[in-house]
Design an enzyme around this catalytic site. Structure first.
Site, short mmCIF file in Angstrom:
data_model
loop_
_atom_site.label_atom_id
_atom_site.label_comp_id
_atom_site.label_asym_id
_atom_site.label_seq_id
_atom_site.Cartn_x
_atom_site.Cartn_y
_atom_site.Cartn_z
N ASP A 16 -17.99 16.25 -20.61
CA ASP A 16 -17.03 16.94 -20.75
C ASP A 16 -17.86 18.11 -21.83
OD1 ASP A 16 -14.67 18.36 -21.16
OD2 ASP A 16 -13.68 17.00 -22.44
N HIS A 209 -8.96 17.02 -28.21
CA HIS A 209 -9.89 18.09 -28.67
C HIS A 209 -9.39 18.70 -30.14
CE1 HIS A 209 -12.07 19.46 -25.01
NE2 HIS A 209 -11.42 18.22 -24.53
N CYS A 240 -13.49 23.09 -21.79
CA CYS A 240 -13.42 23.08 -20.43
C CYS A 240 -13.47 24.19 -19.81
CB CYS A 240 -12.01 22.34 -20.02
SG CYS A 240 -11.67 22.40 -17.91
N ASN A 249 -14.49 19.01 -28.26
CA ASN A 249 -13.96 17.83 -28.29
C ASN A 249 -14.00 17.30 -29.65
OD1 ASN A 249 -13.53 16.42 -25.57
ND2 ASN A 249 -15.39 17.68 -25.39
N1 COA Z 1 -18.98 17.42 -4.86
C1 COA Z 1 -19.85 18.35 -4.48
N2 COA Z 1 -19.55 19.20 -3.57
C2 COA Z 1 -18.27 19.32 -3.25
C3 COA Z 1 -17.33 18.46 -3.67
C4 COA Z 1 -17.73 17.33 -4.65
N3 COA Z 1 -17.11 16.55 -5.01
N4 COA Z 1 -16.26 18.74 -3.08
C5 COA Z 1 -16.40 19.75 -2.28
N5 COA Z 1 -17.81 20.02 -2.39
C6 COA Z 1 -18.52 21.25 -1.81
C7 COA Z 1 -17.96 21.59 -0.36
O1 COA Z 1 -18.83 20.70 0.42
C8 COA Z 1 -18.03 23.14 -0.16
O2 COA Z 1 -19.64 23.29 -0.22
P1 COA Z 1 -20.07 24.37 0.81
O3 COA Z 1 -19.57 25.50 0.10
O4 COA Z 1 -21.63 24.16 0.61
O5 COA Z 1 -19.75 24.33 2.09
C9 COA Z 1 -17.80 23.57 -1.51
O6 COA Z 1 -18.02 22.70 -2.44
C10 COA Z 1 -16.28 24.06 -1.52
O7 COA Z 1 -15.55 23.10 -1.06
P2 COA Z 1 -14.03 23.26 -0.76
O8 COA Z 1 -13.43 21.95 -0.44
O9 COA Z 1 -13.45 24.38 -0.16
O10 COA Z 1 -13.78 23.04 -2.45
P3 COA Z 1 -13.39 24.23 -3.28
O11 COA Z 1 -14.10 25.46 -3.23
O12 COA Z 1 -11.46 24.50 -3.18
O13 COA Z 1 -13.49 23.85 -4.79
C11 COA Z 1 -13.76 21.39 -6.13
C12 COA Z 1 -13.05 22.36 -5.16
C13 COA Z 1 -12.83 20.27 -6.56
C14 COA Z 1 -15.00 21.03 -5.12
C15 COA Z 1 -14.21 22.55 -7.33
O14 COA Z 1 -13.30 23.31 -7.44
C16 COA Z 1 -14.68 21.46 -8.23
O15 COA Z 1 -15.96 21.17 -8.00
N6 COA Z 1 -14.19 21.46 -9.28
C17 COA Z 1 -14.67 20.67 -10.46
C18 COA Z 1 -13.95 21.33 -11.62
C19 COA Z 1 -14.21 20.43 -12.86
O16 COA Z 1 -15.46 19.81 -12.76
N7 COA Z 1 -13.61 20.53 -13.97
C20 COA Z 1 -13.89 19.92 -15.19
C21 COA Z 1 -13.50 18.29 -14.95
S1 COA Z 1 -11.76 17.84 -14.70
ZN ZN Z 2 -11.76 17.33 -22.55
#
Ligand code: COA
Ligand code: ZN
Length: 310
Positions: A16, A209, A240, A249
């Site tokens: 985080d 936080h 975030c 945090n």
């Molecule tokens: N780890 C790594 N790569 C991932 C993944 C994961 N868990 N899930 C999806 N991907 C990759 C896909 O393979 C794709 O790769 P490419 O562009 O090379 O083909 C790309 O990410 C997009 O995939 P898609 O399914 O279309 O996802 P998205 O663009 O809708 O994004 C998340 C969704 C969840 C992957 C993305 O929003 C994310 O990682 N969010 C994390 C947010 C975060 O960490 N927040 C704080 C903590 S709560």
């Molecule tokens: Zn937090």
């Protein structure tokens, strides 16, 4: 003192905390921070996440980090996963504890992981069930549990429903998160009392936080109700990236100092965290430190001057 005076401090700085830093650390630097935290006595720690490196470049290489974590038999290390793909990656990397995140509002959920809340509930329930079946500790965060930066005050019944869903699916623990630091102690008492009535205090944890300076007061409110696990981040590192207004945090040193002063056992001495904060500052280039940092630094310096072991 109450029957149970052990409190678990779950360090979330390496996840985080680092995810919002403009400086992207190498895996070796992240490991250096984890090692320092473990040396200071941390025994529960969120090490990183398996998320899209395009969305969060700071968390790239979490599989390599996991492979090098110190004393894994003595520390509960968690990895956060946003979806099935992340879960498979965590399993491949040998994770024993997996955290999923549901945001209690539709908009926050979409902004964070680009899925509807209904989809997310399904995905998280599936992951919690897989964890239960495979002997992995599944934990579910309910984010923006008090207030959402997009939708305003959160409905308590929605938080209760999500917690119920996750326990029903097999979650070992539900962590209630005040993602933007908007909660006050009265709200914490109200929500946590309702959750404790249904599930008991042992399977619940809180993540606060310090945006409005009320994180420790919120801890105290939950502590009084019997909650014995809290998240915090070294030096208050964090926020975030998908949640405007989320600042630092609750600082681990503030939490550790308050708890040890009150006679709770945490396995930490807040003064020993001073060099860890300094390390986190030099690695991230950010100015860190909770409310107690200056005082702790003076105690640390005079201990050094007296020639106590470092
Ligand atoms: N780890 C790594 N790569 C991932 C993944 C994961 N868990 N899930 C999806 N991907 C990759 C896909 O393979 C794709 O790769 P490419 O562009 O090379 O083909 C790309 O990410 C997009 O995939 P898609 O399914 O279309 O996802 P998205 O663009 O809708 O994004 C998340 C969704 C969840 C992957 C993305 O929003 C994310 O990682 N969010 C994390 C947010 C975060 O960490 N927040 C704080 C903590 S709560
Ligand atoms: Zn937090």
């Amino acid at each position: 003192m109450a029957m149970n005076n052990h409190v678990v401090i779950n360090e979330v700085g390496p996840r985080d905390g680092l995810q919002i830093q403009s400086r992207v650390l190498t895996v070796e630097q992240r490991l250096q921070l984890v090692n320092a935290l473990i040396d200071a006595g941390i025994r529960s720690l969120e090490a990183g996440s398996f998320v899209s490196p395009k969305a969060v470049p700071q968390m790239a290489g979490t599989d390599q980090l996991l492979a090098q974590l110190p004393i894994p038999e003595e520390v509960a290390y968690a990895a956060l996963v946003p979806n099935q793909r992340g879960f498979e990656m965590a399993m491949a990397a040998g994770s024993r504890r997996v955290n999923v995140v549901l945001s209690a509002t539709e908009t926050m959920n979409q902004k964070n992981i680009r899925m509807s809340l209904d989809q997310t509930r399904q995905v998280c329930a599936d992951i919690m069930a897989r964890c239960l079946a495979d002997g992995i500790e599944g934990q579910a965060y309910v984010a923006v549990a008090f207030e959402c930066p997009y939708e305003g005050p959160t409905s308590q019944s929605e938080v209760l429903r999500l917690a119920r869903d996750m326990f029903a699916a097999g979650a070992a623990k539900v962590i209630i998160a005040d993602t933007i630091g908007a909660a006050n102690p009265s709200q914490v008492s109200r929500l946590m009392s309702a959750l404790i009535d249904e599930h008991g205090a042992d399977r619940l944890s809180c993540h606060f936080h310090d945006t409005r300076g009320m994180a420790l007061a919120n801890v105290l409110a939950a502590l009084k109700l019997g909650i014995r696990e809290f998240d915090s981040s070294i030096g208050g590192l964090g926020g975030c990236p998908f949640s405007p207004g989320a600042s630092g945090n609750l600082a681990t040193e503030d939490l550790a100092l308050m708890l040890q002063s009150m006679g709770y056992q945490t396995n930490l001495d807040a003064i020993d965290l001073v060099p860890v904060i300094q390390l986190a500052e030099s690695l991230t280039g950010a100015e860190l430190g909770g409310h107690s940092y200056r005082w702790l630094r003076r105690q640390h310096d005079s201990r050094q001057a007296q020639g106590a072991p470092a």
